[in-house]
Motif scaffolding. Structure first.
Motif, PDB file in Angstrom:
ATOM      1  N   LEU A   1      -5.265  -0.663  -2.697  1.00 38.65           N
ATOM      2  CA  LEU A   1      -6.203  -0.001  -1.792  1.00 38.65           C
ATOM      3  C   LEU A   1      -7.440  -0.865  -1.616  1.00 38.65           C
ATOM      4  CD1 LEU A   1      -5.941   3.694  -3.046  1.00 38.65           C
ATOM      5  CD2 LEU A   1      -4.662   2.566  -1.216  1.00 38.65           C
TER       6      LEU A   1
ATOM      7  N   SER B   1      -6.128   2.874   2.278  1.00 45.38           N
ATOM      8  CA  SER B   1      -5.127   1.919   2.738  1.00 45.38           C
ATOM      9  C   SER B   1      -5.539   1.410   4.114  1.00 45.38           C
ATOM     10  CB  SER B   1      -3.755   2.586   2.814  1.00 45.38           C
ATOM     11  OG  SER B   1      -3.794   3.741   3.635  1.00 45.38           O
TER      12      SER B   1
ATOM     13  N   GLU C   1       0.840  -1.190   0.000  1.00 45.52           N
ATOM     14  CA  GLU C   1       0.000   0.000   0.000  1.00 45.52           C
ATOM     15  C   GLU C   1       0.882   1.249   0.000  1.00 45.52           C
ATOM     16  OE1 GLU C   1      -2.239  -0.437   3.541  1.00 45.52           O
ATOM     17  OE2 GLU C   1      -3.642  -1.893   2.692  1.00 45.52           O
TER      18      GLU C   1
END
Length: 633
Positions: free
Chosen positions: A478, A500, A305
């Motif tokens: 995400l 995230s 992420e």
């Protein structure tokens, strides 16, 4: 993994659909019968075109309402089936989809159905055709995959197998454990579709709201891993009925579809690998069949992420108004880019805004349709700080994203990015939590204030909304949160946050009402939210510099006083600075908005304690105020 797509997923003529599927990179297609019927080309010409494009014809579909009927109707159904087998032979096709009977079945008797399937298999043998029997979720007597399998197993015919369709199985919530019982060679075809979580009849859900894998709410990684565990080695195909898809650009939808399969393939490869690891403690249900996997599942470069937002880039032809508002929000001017005098950098702590003056700058010729143009003020792009920029861009390109062409001098930081579905740009930089090296190209203005970009709110056209969800899921790892509907004077605004796990990245994607998309008062705006540790100091600074706040009506504060037991002094300060307030069990949220320039406005936010939301109860206030401002009232 061999990829395929049903022609019903795409808009256009059959010839356009075949061209789009081939250009996107699919290996094969399912021919939806209606597409062939309305085509002026002969079956032989269609097969020749597919061969020229390098596409296999994997499935002819659908053949409906066959089994569970009386003898007279069954004889007619066999005649109808033979005509289809003859047609398929002309096209060199070897597999047909048989849907469980919906309309004409009158006999709910397994022995009768098994006998009819077996007799159909005898006919199919003469033509070298395989029949993939599928349980439709709304089938009259056969609506579950496990019952369809039981019937196929009892028929015990080499030409009769089953088709597993994720929509028909997952929409009914059927227990998936029996998939492991089916030998891979008896699964004649596999169709995949995702779907949003909706409460409606399954037929309407199926016909209008299917989406590509990764764009809905189902765990298709687990589903595909289970099927792979049976030893299935055939095509992995998309069958998606969706009103928006069938009105969207054919090529673009095909690319989106292949991206979804490549993302799912990689996720499934990771899960199967974990299930095969002797030291794994995953305990996933698919693990039992992991050793039998015959699908060639390819991985993608792994990405973590993003660590944060490096910058937001705004394009403008009203430089004075935009930079004045940025200054009023407490940003400091860093400098002009050393080789691009029309580009400048502003910062407020770790919040960075790149401003590109678009007047006199030619748009990039290779930008996709829908990309921001040189007029107005618009959100041009976002730079993300990632752990490995090379892996991120390589993954993006493998997922069919289009790279942004970028001119740069030999001594400048190499930055690479791709176009997002809405035409904006997404760039990847190797973030370390301190000033990235590219900022040196603008100069150096230290700023240790505790401020950063809290979230970026993006408006999405209706026909790119689902594509955007998959784009940010597959490229940036995400996670899509539960969507919400927010009322506005133009209609409901659907909002879905891409975030995230740690909340460092927050990106609400807003699907604007169609009336807003075609509005003559500026359409639906986007905004950049800036975090600060003292909202009142930020507001007072903005007031002293002449900021045009978005006004908040007195009715809001009267309601706020009724809803929350706020100290009178706090309420007074909120009123005086046009600051909105929200509170939940985790903390408090204070924020104010600026006026809109072009299609962009700003929000200043202060989060207290562990508040994780976005002030959703206040969104209608903001939308109504913007509507009045745009209308000149």
């Amino acid at each position: 993994m061999k990829t395929s797509i049903a022609t019903v997923c795409l808009s256009g003529t059959l010839e356009e659909k075949l061209q789009a599927a081939a250009t996107a990179g699919f290996d094969g297609v399912e021919i939806f019968e209606q597409d062939l019927i309305v085509s002026p080309n002969s079956p032989e010409a269609t097969a020749a075109l597919a061969a020229e494009l390098g596409l296999s014809l994997d499935l002819y579909q659908p053949f409906r309402d066959f089994e569970g009927v009386d003898d007279e109707q069954f004889a007619a159904n066999l005649t109808r089936a033979e005509a289809k087998f003859q047609l398929m032979s002309r096209m060199g096709m070897t597999t047909i989809l048989l849907c469980s009977n919906v309309a004409t079945a009158t006999i709910d008797n397994d022995e009768v159905v098994v006998d009819q399937l077996r007799r159909l298999g005898d006919l199919a043998e003469r033509y070298g055709i395989n029949v993939a029997y599928e349980a439709l979720a709304w089938g009259r007597f056969v609506s579950e995959y496990d019952r369809a399998w039981d019937l196929v197993k009892a028929a015990d015919h080499p030409r009769i197998g089953t088709c597993l369709d994720s929509f028909h199985i997952l929409s009914r919530g059927t227990n998936l454990s029996r998939i492991a019982e089916i030998p891979g060679e008896k699964i004649f075809f596999l169709q995949l579709a995702d779907a949003p979580a909706l409460s409606m009849d399954v037929l309407s859900w199926s016909r209008h709201h299917r989406v590509f894998p990764g764009e809905g709410s189902w765990d298709l990684t687990d589903f595909l891993a289970r099927v792979a565990g049976t030893g299935y080695a055939g095509p992995v195909s998309l069958e998606v009925f969706n009103d928006s898809f069938r009105q969207a650009d054919t090529q673009r939808t095909a690319v989106d579809g292949l991206r979804s399969l490549r993302w799912l393939e990689a996720a499934t490869a990771d899960q199967v690998s974990e299930d095969n690891d002797p030291g794994s403690t995953s305990g996933t249900p698919a693990a039992a069949g992991a050793g039998r996997v015959r699908l060639d599942l390819q991985r993608l470069p792994e990405v973590a992420e993003p660590r944060g937002v490096d910058y937001v880039e705004l394009g403008t032809d009203d430089l004075g108004a935009l930079t004045r508002q940025i200054h009023q929000l407490g940003f400091r001017f860093v400098g002009f880019h050393r080789t691009k005098p029309h580009v400048q950098l502003w910062r407020r702590g770790q919040a960075r805004i790149v401003v590109t003056e678009s007047a006199g700058v030619d748009p990039v010729e290779s930008e996709p349709s829908g990309a921001p143009t040189g007029s107005g003020t618009h959100l041009h792009g976002i730079g993300f700080a990632v752990a490995d920029a090379d892996a991120a861009i390589n993954r993006a390109i493998l997922l069919q994203a289009t790279e942004v062409p970028r001119d740069q001098a030999h001594d400048e930081e190499i930055l690479r990015g791709v176009f997002a579905p809405d035409g904006s740009e997404v760039f990847f930089g190797n973030g370390t939590g301190i000033d990235p090296t590219w900022t040196e190209e603008f100069g150096n203005v230290p700023d240790d204030r505790r401020s950063a970009i809290d979230h970026v709110n993006l408006a999405q056209p209706a026909h790119h909304y689902d594509e955007a969800v998959l784009f940010y899921t597959s490229l940036l790892a995400l996670h899509a949160q539960v969507s919400n509907d927010v009322p506005s004077p133009s209609g409901l605004v659907r909002s879905q946050v891409m975030a995230s796990s740690d909340g460092t990245i927050r990106m609400p994607l807003n699907l604007a009402p169609r009336s807003a998309e075609t509005s003559t008062t500026g359409g639906y705006p986007e905004h950049v939210a800036l975090a600060c540790d003292d909202i009142f100091t930020a507001a007072e600074t903005a007031v002293s510099r002449g900021l045009d706040f978005l006004p908040v009506p007195e009715n809001y504060y009267e309601d706020l006083e009724a809803r929350f037991d706020l100290a009178p002094d706090l309420l007074k300060r909120l009123r005086a600075n046009n600051i909105l307030y929200d509170r939940d069990g985790s903390g408090e949220f204070l924020h104010f908005y600026t006026s809109t320039i072009g299609s962009v406005f700003f929000e200043m936010v202060e989060r207290r304690n562990d508040y994780q939301g976005y002030g959703a109860p206040n969104a209608p206030v903001r939308l109504a105020a913007q509507h009045r401002r745009n209308a000149g009232r």
